[in-house]
Motif scaffolding. Structure first.
Motif, PDB file in Angstrom:
ATOM      1  N   GLU A  92      35.053  13.191 -26.945  1.00 14.26           N
ATOM      2  CA  GLU A  92      36.007  13.710 -25.966  1.00 14.26           C
ATOM      3  C   GLU A  92      35.501  15.014 -25.347  1.00 14.26           C
ATOM      4  O   GLU A  92      35.662  15.246 -24.144  1.00 14.26           O
ATOM      5  N   VAL A  93      34.900  15.871 -26.169  1.00 10.48           N
ATOM      6  CA  VAL A  93      34.336  17.115 -25.641  1.00 10.48           C
ATOM      7  C   VAL A  93      33.228  16.799 -24.640  1.00 10.48           C
ATOM      8  O   VAL A  93      33.139  17.409 -23.569  1.00 10.48           O
ATOM      9  N   PHE A  94      32.398  15.820 -24.976  1.00  5.14           N
ATOM     10  CA  PHE A  94      31.313  15.421 -24.077  1.00  5.14           C
ATOM     11  C   PHE A  94      31.873  14.895 -22.755  1.00  5.14           C
ATOM     12  O   PHE A  94      31.323  15.161 -21.680  1.00  5.14           O
ATOM     13  N   ARG A  95      32.971  14.162 -22.836  1.00  9.54           N
ATOM     14  CA  ARG A  95      33.601  13.641 -21.616  1.00  9.54           C
ATOM     15  C   ARG A  95      34.059  14.782 -20.712  1.00  9.54           C
ATOM     16  O   ARG A  95      33.909  14.719 -19.488  1.00  9.54           O
ATOM     17  N   LEU A  96      34.606  15.835 -21.319  1.00 10.69           N
ATOM     18  CA  LEU A  96      35.102  16.963 -20.540  1.00 10.69           C
ATOM     19  C   LEU A  96      33.979  17.892 -20.081  1.00 10.69           C
ATOM     20  O   LEU A  96      34.090  18.534 -19.033  1.00 10.69           O
ATOM     21  N   ARG A  97      32.894  17.955 -20.870  1.00 10.12           N
ATOM     22  CA  ARG A  97      31.818  18.901 -20.570  1.00 10.12           C
ATOM     23  C   ARG A  97      30.451  18.225 -20.617  1.00 10.12           C
ATOM     24  O   ARG A  97      29.617  18.523 -21.473  1.00 10.12           O
TER      25      ARG A  97
ATOM     26  N   GLN B 259      48.692  15.901 -26.285  1.00  7.10           N
ATOM     27  CA  GLN B 259      48.685  16.466 -24.939  1.00  7.10           C
ATOM     28  C   GLN B 259      48.270  17.929 -24.940  1.00  7.10           C
ATOM     29  O   GLN B 259      47.791  18.448 -23.923  1.00  7.10           O
ATOM     30  N   VAL B 260      48.435  18.616 -26.072  1.00  5.51           N
ATOM     31  CA  VAL B 260      48.056  20.027 -26.166  1.00  5.51           C
ATOM     32  C   VAL B 260      46.570  20.172 -26.465  1.00  5.51           C
ATOM     33  O   VAL B 260      45.936  21.151 -26.069  1.00  5.51           O
ATOM     34  N   ILE B 261      45.991  19.178 -27.132  1.00 10.94           N
ATOM     35  CA  ILE B 261      44.621  19.295 -27.637  1.00 10.94           C
ATOM     36  C   ILE B 261      43.596  18.563 -26.780  1.00 10.94           C
ATOM     37  O   ILE B 261      42.526  19.100 -26.482  1.00 10.94           O
ATOM     38  N   TYR B 262      43.905  17.354 -26.334  1.00  9.45           N
ATOM     39  CA  TYR B 262      42.853  16.473 -25.834  1.00  9.45           C
ATOM     40  C   TYR B 262      42.382  16.749 -24.415  1.00  9.45           C
ATOM     41  O   TYR B 262      41.427  16.130 -23.961  1.00  9.45           O
ATOM     42  N   ASP B 263      43.004  17.666 -23.708  1.00  6.94           N
ATOM     43  CA  ASP B 263      42.469  18.090 -22.418  1.00  6.94           C
ATOM     44  C   ASP B 263      41.936  19.516 -22.477  1.00  6.94           C
ATOM     45  O   ASP B 263      41.629  20.108 -21.447  1.00  6.94           O
ATOM     46  N   ASN B 264      41.835  20.044 -23.679  1.00  9.46           N
ATOM     47  CA  ASN B 264      41.378  21.416 -23.874  1.00  9.46           C
ATOM     48  C   ASN B 264      40.122  21.402 -24.740  1.00  9.46           C
ATOM     49  O   ASN B 264      40.197  21.170 -25.942  1.00  9.46           O
TER      50      ASN B 264
END
Length: 583
Positions: free
Chosen positions: A375-380, A344-349
């Motif tokens: 995951e980074v691609f999903r966020l950005r 929870q600390v890492i995967y939305d950051n």
């Protein structure tokens, strides 16, 4: 990006739309030489949003990712900062419009260097060691209250009680369900309803340090009001309690019985010297020292189980703990459990995710890195760096078709106007794609297509690619040749604000250096970290390509956690080099 190459790789690519970014509330302090600037103008481009700094240099403004926030003040250079998804705190240091004077005469100074203050620390009760160097309460422009550990009353319930008794104006609130983790409020805080934060031996934390014993305190200080905000930023609106513990801030200097300070200091060994990895170990966080000092894996696990209660909200601690168990004890299962239990600390950051991906790559865990880059691609999805990272990651695990498709998708979106490319982005992306086709073309194209294809990139030598997880980072890279001459490249707002602006507009955070092999020798690569407008470290990844562009091309990945500011630190050495060309 070459249109012909893209058309060879993919026939159709579906476009996608980007969701409307949510509004960010951004806070910070605008200063010049640690002095707050009153009525500095802050504006958001393309909107009516605007504000001015208050009497303490503080401001709050709302902006969406992608918008520009400008900072202006008479006789100072106006700065423009591109807002990102993670932008929450921007502490801005403005500089004069005219940066050079023909003649400057300083007749007298009463300020002491950090070296002098280190020498006096053991005997001068007016000194306190902080995350930003040693403060002398006699010369600071703000109030600092200091007490010696031996003067504290050890009868108190805990450190909170001791602080309350020793310093007037301290209020301690306790929750019955969590009695041993009180909240401390300081009278005179920049905003009185904010709790104080803590600086324990240079490590800044927000939770009460219930792991400390009263008898282990060497010196303690209370900083409230403007002084706290100026030094520590908006997180210190409620003030700062600085705690120096015994043994952590000075040690016997080799060959003498005198104490020698090894705390995190801005001017440490700076005059032409370079801090080695061994030197940097002396400045590592106290929690990491305790982990490293564990005599057994069981002891290290017990230490971690206690520390995670305090540092559970810090992805820096989580990554440090992962690295410790993965590399020191070779316990990959336990290390993976640390990541899994703190997802929870890492995967939305995205900053934390990129740092984790760098770590996996340096360890050779390429499939794990690939999952993180997804995951980074999903966020950005609108960041150019997301495309290059994911494409290169697919290439690392042997999925070259997917790597080529990612580059093709990026090229299509760029041509259709969904993405923007500024600065040197196109050069680096072209080189990546050309290299992929040159070495893996048989997997991607037909013989006829390969025969008719002409690639522009003919470079053959050593290629260095640097990437950073935080776009706000400012640093300098130094390349020292075998004869001792050097080339420097500064990545900062002061050196080239437009370059950083272009990088953030494109969502790009890389730069490359090409080194030919005409003269054999060993180059040293150093870095100087200037900070990232907050109080957090930055992760720097260096990818070293040997024999780039040839059939014998190979690469290695190194990761560095930059936290010690304004000192030259050694990163690595590379052999068979002659000239550095920066792109």
């Amino acid at each position: 990006m070459k249109k012909a190459v893209v058309l060879l790789l993919v026939c159709t690519v579906s476009a996608f739309s980007f969701a409307q970014e949510k509004l960010n509330t951004i806070k910070g302090v605008v200063t010049y030489l640690d002095t707050p600037l009153i009525n500095a103008e802050i504006k958001v481009s393309g909107s009516e949003e605007a504000t001015k700094t208050d009497m303490e240099g503080r401001y709050t403004i709302n902006a969406r990712p992608g918008q520009l926030v400008s900072y202006a003040y008479p006789s100072m250079r106006t700065l423009e900062i591109v807002v990102e998804d993670v932008t929450r705190i921007l502490n801005i240091e403005l500089t004069p419009e005219v940066n050079q004077l023909d003649e400057v005469v300083v007749e007298k100074t009463v300020l002491k260097s950090q070296k002098q203050l280190r020498a006096e620390y053991a005997t001068n009760k007016n000194l306190i060691n902080t995350a930003f160097g040693i403060l002398d309460k006699d010369v600071t422009s703000f109030a600092v209250r200091i007490a010696e550990g031996r003067d504290l009353n050890p009868i108190g319930l805990d450190i909170a009680t001791v602080i309350q008794y020793r310093f007037p104006g301290v209020r301690v609130e306790r929750n019955g369900l969590d009695f041993l983790n009180p909240t401390i409020y300081l009278r005179g805080g920049a905003l009185g309803f904010f709790p104080a934060i803590y600086d324990v031996d240079g490590l800044i934390i927000t939770d009460f340090p219930n792991f400390l014993q009263i008898e282990n305190i060497e010196r303690i200080a209370v900083i409230s009001g403007l002084g706290a905000v100026t030094k520590y930023g908006g997180a210190a609106n409620g003030g700062v309690i600085v705690i120096n513990t015994k043994g952590a801030n000075y040690f016997p200097e080799p060959g003498t019985d005198k104490p020698y300070d090894l705390a995190r200091l801005r001017n440490n060994k700076f005059n032409g010297d370079v801090l080695t990895s061994e030197d940097l170990k002396k400045d590592r966080p106290i929690y990491l020292t305790k982990l490293m000092d564990s005599k057994s894996e069981a002891e290290a696990i017990a230490t971690y189980n206690e520390q995670i209660k305090v540092y559970r909200s810090s992805y820096f601690y989580i990554l440090d703990a992962y690295d410790h168990f993965s590399n020191r004890w070779k316990n990959t299962d336990f290390a993976d459990g640390i990541i899994e239990n703190n997802k929870q600390v890492i995967y939305d950051n995205p900053l934390a995710l990129k740092a984790l991906a760098y770590t996996y790559q340096a360890e050779g865990r390429l499939k794990e890195a690939n999952e993180v880059y997804k995951e980074v691609f999903r966020l950005r999805p609108n960041y150019a760096q997301s495309y290059m990272d994911l494409a290169n990651s697919y290439r690392e695990i042997g999925e070259n078709q997917r790597a080529a498709a990612i580059y093709a998708r990026y090229g299509y979106l760029l041509e259709e106007g969904f993405l923007r490319a500024e600065g040197d982005l196109g050069i680096i992306m072209d080189r990546e794609l050309n290299n992929l086709i040159a070495l893996k073309g048989r997997e991607l194209l037909s013989r006829r297509e390969l025969k008719n294809l002409v690639l522009d990139d003919e470079f053959d030598g050593t290629r260095l690619v640097f990437e950073w997880n935080d776009s706000e980072v400012e640093f300098e890279l130094q390349f020292v040749n075998p004869e001792g001459n050097y080339f420097k490249s500064e990545h900062s707002l002061l050196a080239d604000a437009n370059r950083i602006k272009d990088e953030k507009i494109s969502g790009f955070s890389s730069e490359e250096y090409l080194i030919d092999d005409s003269v054999k020798g060993v180059w040293k690569v150093n870095a100087k970290y200037f900070g990232n407008k907050s109080l957090t470290p930055t992760y720097l990844k260096a990818t070293i390509y040997h024999n780039f562009g040839s059939a014998s091309q190979r690469k290695e990945t190194k990761v560095f956690k930059l936290s010690l500011r304004n000192v030259n630190q050694q990163l690595f050495t590379v052999s068979n080099m002659s000239t550095v060309v920066g792109n």
